[in-house]
Design an enzyme around this catalytic site. Structure first.
Site, PDB file in Angstrom:
ATOM      1  N   LYS A 162       0.831  -1.220   0.000  1.00 16.05           N
ATOM      2  CA  LYS A 162       0.000   0.000   0.000  1.00 16.05           C
ATOM      3  C   LYS A 162       0.860   1.263   0.000  1.00 16.05           C
ATOM      4  O   LYS A 162       0.649   2.174  -0.800  1.00 16.05           O
ATOM      5  CB  LYS A 162      -0.926   0.028   1.222  1.00 16.05           C
ATOM      6  CG  LYS A 162      -1.990  -1.029   1.233  1.00 16.05           C
ATOM      7  CD  LYS A 162      -2.922  -0.864   2.419  1.00 16.05           C
ATOM      8  CE  LYS A 162      -2.215  -0.897   3.751  1.00 16.05           C
ATOM      9  NZ  LYS A 162      -1.518  -2.159   4.033  1.00 16.05           N
ATOM     10  N   GLU A 188       1.907   7.023  11.223  1.00 13.28           N
ATOM     11  CA  GLU A 188       3.032   6.637  10.367  1.00 13.28           C
ATOM     12  C   GLU A 188       4.235   6.183  11.191  1.00 13.28           C
ATOM     13  O   GLU A 188       4.462   6.659  12.304  1.00 13.28           O
ATOM     14  CB  GLU A 188       3.480   7.852   9.528  1.00 13.28           C
ATOM     15  CG  GLU A 188       2.701   8.055   8.265  1.00 13.28           C
ATOM     16  CD  GLU A 188       3.111   7.065   7.188  1.00 13.28           C
ATOM     17  OE1 GLU A 188       4.024   7.363   6.411  1.00 13.28           O
ATOM     18  OE2 GLU A 188       2.509   5.985   7.130  1.00 13.28           O
ATOM     19  N   ARG A 189       5.036   5.302  10.623  1.00  8.60           N
ATOM     20  CA  ARG A 189       6.341   4.994  11.203  1.00  8.60           C
ATOM     21  C   ARG A 189       7.265   6.176  10.914  1.00  8.60           C
ATOM     22  O   ARG A 189       7.226   6.751   9.832  1.00  8.60           O
ATOM     23  CB  ARG A 189       6.926   3.726  10.584  1.00  8.60           C
ATOM     24  CG  ARG A 189       6.060   2.492  10.726  1.00  8.60           C
ATOM     25  CD  ARG A 189       6.629   1.335   9.917  1.00  8.60           C
ATOM     26  NE  ARG A 189       5.763   0.170   9.944  1.00  8.60           N
ATOM     27  CZ  ARG A 189       4.757  -0.046   9.100  1.00  8.60           C
ATOM     28  NH1 ARG A 189       4.488   0.854   8.161  1.00  8.60           N
ATOM     29  NH2 ARG A 189       4.024  -1.132   9.179  1.00  8.60           N
TER      30      ARG A 189
END
Length: 465
Positions: A162, A188-189
């Site tokens: 994705k 988010e990372r």
């Protein structure tokens, strides 16, 4: 009532902390009570009012860690809600939910600020434009064309590509997009945020882009609200500047997840599969703000994590209902190395009609789907008896389908260094010509492997040379 002028001359109500449970803080006010969505501060701690409990007590969601906050601490009502900077000053910047810089540069120099909680545009102001946003990605442009001014979801479980597909869409569309682009990272990372910031700088498109992040390690209230901050910035460019905005969200499921955490902290009874009872309302409040008006449009592309690959999950089902195009990523195709792992039979778009894309495009897309569906039905027979037992017609269908599957793969620019390939951006006309040529063939000279990871069919000649 305790009041504080705050140096500005306007009295501001103050209260005291009476309870702290996880990220939830109860504050008692003796006089005027803050409104829902009001911003309260206690030293360095910011909180947003989420519920009114009666007797002057409000329940707040903390937006930062609660280190140092204790019972009895003084809390000040700012008199307003959360506002973010908007306008030209935020372009080329990486910001958090409050509009505070994450890129190490000074704060955006602008007096323009907008509240993050805003109503969607009224129906009388909305317009429908039956236009397609060309992405240069064969599988999407052919089978699930993206609506300009619409909402597109990239659905898939963990590890099916994705974020890579979203990064490629950014690379391909931002460069040719004449408006403003806004990337919103929800949960988010930090590694992904840094990589994307660097990639956008190397591509030379960062100057017309805003990046907002509510990272994984932040409070659930931040992850729940960062999408609304992004929308307030996007709405300014659409409504006040009359520009087209490309809004990219990764990952909208994390917004639902953060809402579930907030709901649990507030003590609400869980609903189906443990989700918050307000899931549909909260999602609609965000999604309905993404719309085209007479002034401009907001086109949104959203990555959607699907828990355990279950598309009947309430979060996935509710998100589906808001979208004009759904690009479904298949774990089976990813396991076969067919990237992007777009499921040709599961992906849909309201744009795929003869009146929008044209009769030829519509007919070729239907023929491709039909061929791949026939191949899917023949797979079990091939597995049990072998391809030799099929009729000549069925063998021709299998040959075409396997070449179509490989032709719809594509090398990406964003991972070209890691994959050792050169990215390809394929115009829709080349995609249609290639699929039409494959569908018309009955006997193929080239092996199916030659069709893997190429752009248009013209690449076959280069490969042969």
């Amino acid at each position: 009532m305790d009041t504080d002028t705050g140096g500005g001359g306007t009295p501001r109500a103050t209260g005291r902390v009476v309870a702290i449970r996880g990220g939830v803080v109860d504050v008692a006010f003796a006089g005027d009570v803050p409104r829902i969505h009001g911003l309260l501060t206690a030293g360095d701690v910011s909180m947003e009012v989420a519920a009114l409990l009666g007797d002057g007590v409000v329940r707040c969601i903390a937006l930062v860690p609660l280190r140092g906050l204790g019972l009895g601490a003084e809390v000040t009502d700012t008199g307003g809600g959360i506002e973010v900077p908007v306008g030209e000053a935020v372009l080329g910047r990486m910001l958090d939910m409050f509009g505070t810089p994450l890129d190490g540069l000074p704060p955006p120099e602008t007096a323009l600020r907008r509240p993050i909680h805003r109503p969607p545009p009224p129906l009388s102001d909305r317009v429908l434009r039956a236009e397609v946003l060309e992405t240069g990605i064969k599988a999407i442009d052919l089978l699930s064309p993206i609506e300009r001014g619409g909402k597109t979801g990239l659905f898939g479980g963990a590890g099916v590509g994705k974020t890579v597909l979203l990064s490629e869409l950014i690379h391909n569309t931002v460069e040719h997009h004449h408006g403003v682009s806004l990337f919103c990272g929800i949960g988010e990372r930090s590694r992904e945020a840094e990589e994307l910031w660097r990639e956008m700088g190397e591509a030379g498109v960062r100057d017309q882009m805003v990046m907002l992040f509510g990272q994984m390690n932040e409070a659930p209230g931040v992850r729940f609200l960062v999408g609304k901050s992004a929308l307030s910035m996007a709405e300014y460019f659409r409504d006040d500047r009359g520009q087209d905005v490309l809004l990219l969200i990764d990952n909208i499921f994390r917004f639902v997840q953060a809402g579930s955490e907030v709901s649990g902290l507030l003590g609400r009874m869980p609903s189906r599969v443990g989700y918050q009872p307000t899931l549909a309302t909260e999602l609609a409040a965000l999604e309905e703000r993404i719309a085209s008006t007479r002034a401009g449009s907001i086109t949104s592309i959203q990555a959607v994590y699907v828990p355990a690959d279950d598309f009947t999950d309430p979060a996935a089902a509710h998100i589906f209902s808001h979208l004009s195009a759904s690009v479904v990523l298949s774990r089976k195709r990813a396991s076969e190395g067919l990237y992007p792992a777009v499921d040709p039979l599961g992906s849909t778009s309201v744009m795929l009609t003869p009146g929008v894309v044209g009769q030829r495009h519509y007919d070729i897309a239907r023929a491709v789907r039909r061929t791949l569906a026939e191949y899917e039905e023949l797979r079990d027979i091939i597995a049990m008896l072998g391809i030799e037992e099929l009729s000549a017609h069925d063998r021709a269908v299998v040959a075409r389908a396997r070449r179509l599957e490989r032709f719809l793969t594509q090398p990406f620019f964003t991972i070209s260094a890691a994959a050792g390939t050169t990215g390809r951006l394929v115009p829709v006309a080349d995609t249609l010509d290639g699929c039409e040529a494959i569908l018309a063939e009955t006997a193929f000279e080239r092996p199916e492997s030659d069709y893997y990871m190429i752009g248009g069919l013209s690449d076959l000649k280069e490969r042969a040379a």
